[in-house]
Design a protein around this motif. Sequence first.
Motif, PDB file in Angstrom:
ATOM      1  N   ALA A   9       0.853  -1.191   0.000  1.00 44.99           N
ATOM      2  CA  ALA A   9       0.000   0.000   0.000  1.00 44.99           C
ATOM      3  C   ALA A   9       0.885   1.236   0.000  1.00 44.99           C
ATOM      4  CB  ALA A   9      -0.908  -0.005   1.223  1.00 44.99           C
ATOM      5  N   GLN A  10       0.780   2.013  -1.056  1.00 46.80           N
ATOM      6  CA  GLN A  10       1.516   3.266  -1.114  1.00 46.80           C
ATOM      7  C   GLN A  10       0.791   4.278  -0.245  1.00 46.80           C
ATOM      8  OE1 GLN A  10       4.482   3.631  -2.558  1.00 46.80           O
ATOM      9  NE2 GLN A  10       4.344   1.470  -3.065  1.00 46.80           N
ATOM     10  N   PRO A  11       1.491   4.892   0.694  1.00 56.93           N
ATOM     11  CA  PRO A  11       0.827   5.864   1.557  1.00 56.93           C
ATOM     12  C   PRO A  11       0.192   7.000   0.760  1.00 56.93           C
ATOM     13  CG  PRO A  11       2.951   5.264   2.463  1.00 56.93           C
ATOM     14  CD  PRO A  11       2.881   4.667   1.078  1.00 56.93           C
ATOM     15  N   ALA A  41       2.259   3.443  10.343  1.00 51.83           N
ATOM     16  CA  ALA A  41       1.366   3.594   9.188  1.00 51.83           C
ATOM     17  C   ALA A  41       0.602   4.910   9.269  1.00 51.83           C
ATOM     18  CB  ALA A  41       0.397   2.420   9.110  1.00 51.83           C
ATOM     19  N   LEU A  42       0.102   5.243  10.438  1.00 54.89           N
ATOM     20  CA  LEU A  42      -0.631   6.503  10.600  1.00 54.89           C
ATOM     21  C   LEU A  42       0.256   7.689  10.250  1.00 54.89           C
ATOM     22  CD1 LEU A  42      -2.472   5.537  13.874  1.00 54.89           C
ATOM     23  CD2 LEU A  42      -3.579   6.013  11.669  1.00 54.89           C
ATOM     24  N   THR A 143      -3.533  -1.252   9.431  1.00 55.24           N
ATOM     25  CA  THR A 143      -3.803   0.181   9.419  1.00 55.24           C
ATOM     26  C   THR A 143      -3.782   0.720   7.993  1.00 55.24           C
ATOM     27  OG1 THR A 143      -2.846   0.335  11.627  1.00 55.24           O
ATOM     28  CG2 THR A 143      -3.085   2.397  10.390  1.00 55.24           C
ATOM     29  N   ALA A 144      -2.789   0.331   7.224  1.00 54.10           N
ATOM     30  CA  ALA A 144      -2.711   0.766   5.829  1.00 54.10           C
ATOM     31  C   ALA A 144      -3.942   0.295   5.052  1.00 54.10           C
ATOM     32  CB  ALA A 144      -1.434   0.240   5.174  1.00 54.10           C
ATOM     33  N   ALA A 145      -4.359  -0.948   5.267  1.00 59.33           N
ATOM     34  CA  ALA A 145      -5.534  -1.475   4.565  1.00 59.33           C
ATOM     35  C   ALA A 145      -6.780  -0.665   4.919  1.00 59.33           C
ATOM     36  CB  ALA A 145      -5.736  -2.948   4.909  1.00 59.33           C
ATOM     37  N   ALA A 146      -6.942  -0.329   6.190  1.00 61.83           N
ATOM     38  CA  ALA A 146      -8.108   0.453   6.608  1.00 61.83           C
ATOM     39  C   ALA A 146      -8.088   1.839   5.976  1.00 61.83           C
ATOM     40  CB  ALA A 146      -8.152   0.562   8.128  1.00 61.83           C
ATOM     41  N   LEU A 147      -6.927   2.458   5.911  1.00 66.74           N
ATOM     42  CA  LEU A 147      -6.836   3.812   5.353  1.00 66.74           C
ATOM     43  C   LEU A 147      -7.088   3.823   3.849  1.00 66.74           C
ATOM     44  CD1 LEU A 147      -3.833   5.068   7.484  1.00 66.74           C
ATOM     45  CD2 LEU A 147      -6.250   5.691   7.741  1.00 66.74           C
ATOM     46  N   VAL A 148      -6.528   2.871   3.138  1.00 71.77           N
ATOM     47  CA  VAL A 148      -6.766   2.780   1.697  1.00 71.77           C
ATOM     48  C   VAL A 148      -8.248   2.496   1.432  1.00 71.77           C
ATOM     49  CG1 VAL A 148      -6.278   1.408  -0.378  1.00 71.77           C
ATOM     50  CG2 VAL A 148      -4.400   2.143   1.111  1.00 71.77           C
ATOM     51  N   THR A 149      -8.843   1.626   2.216  1.00 68.29           N
ATOM     52  CA  THR A 149     -10.258   1.311   2.054  1.00 68.29           C
ATOM     53  C   THR A 149     -11.131   2.523   2.380  1.00 68.29           C
ATOM     54  OG1 THR A 149      -9.834  -1.012   2.541  1.00 68.29           O
ATOM     55  CG2 THR A 149     -12.112  -0.257   2.767  1.00 68.29           C
TER      56      THR A 149
END
Length: 161
Positions: A9-11, A41-42, A143-149
């Motif tokens: 996941a690219q930030p 991640a945050l 965390t990255a998955a939640a943010l991308v979603t």
Amino acid sequence: MSGTGAPVAQPVDSRDLRVAVVAASWHVEVMDGLLAGAARALKDFQVSEPLVVRVPGSFELPVVCSALAQSGYDAVVALGVVIRGGTPHFEYVCQAATEGLTRVALDHTVAVGNGVLTCDTEEQALDRAGLDGSHEDKGYEATAAALVTARTLRSLRGSSA
């Protein structure tokens, strides 16, 4: 090793998202690693003021995530660890946490990062906790998955207007 083939996941700038991290308290060393991974991640995704809430164990994660989703959070990240023992407790807690977090996502149409480790041994949990020497960083990944979603859900809501 379960990490083979994991997406990268690219930030993306997520500073406008309301994000909560809900973390269980069992297995302190593993949880410290998962929380540190979530914090990395945050930071990478530019979320500066996430809410961090602690609960007793993984069984309690869904109800608190549901309350946060209902109160308007764009993404909730659930972090916990369940290690198999000699009783069926492992299966019950893992199933309850997984089904509960799925319900939160579907019932509230909110991004849920499932960072609940379900491991046979403490060594497996430590290997996934994002600590020095770990092969995986599930706190970061969830965390990255939640943010991308959450970004994807926001874009879908914007395109349906």
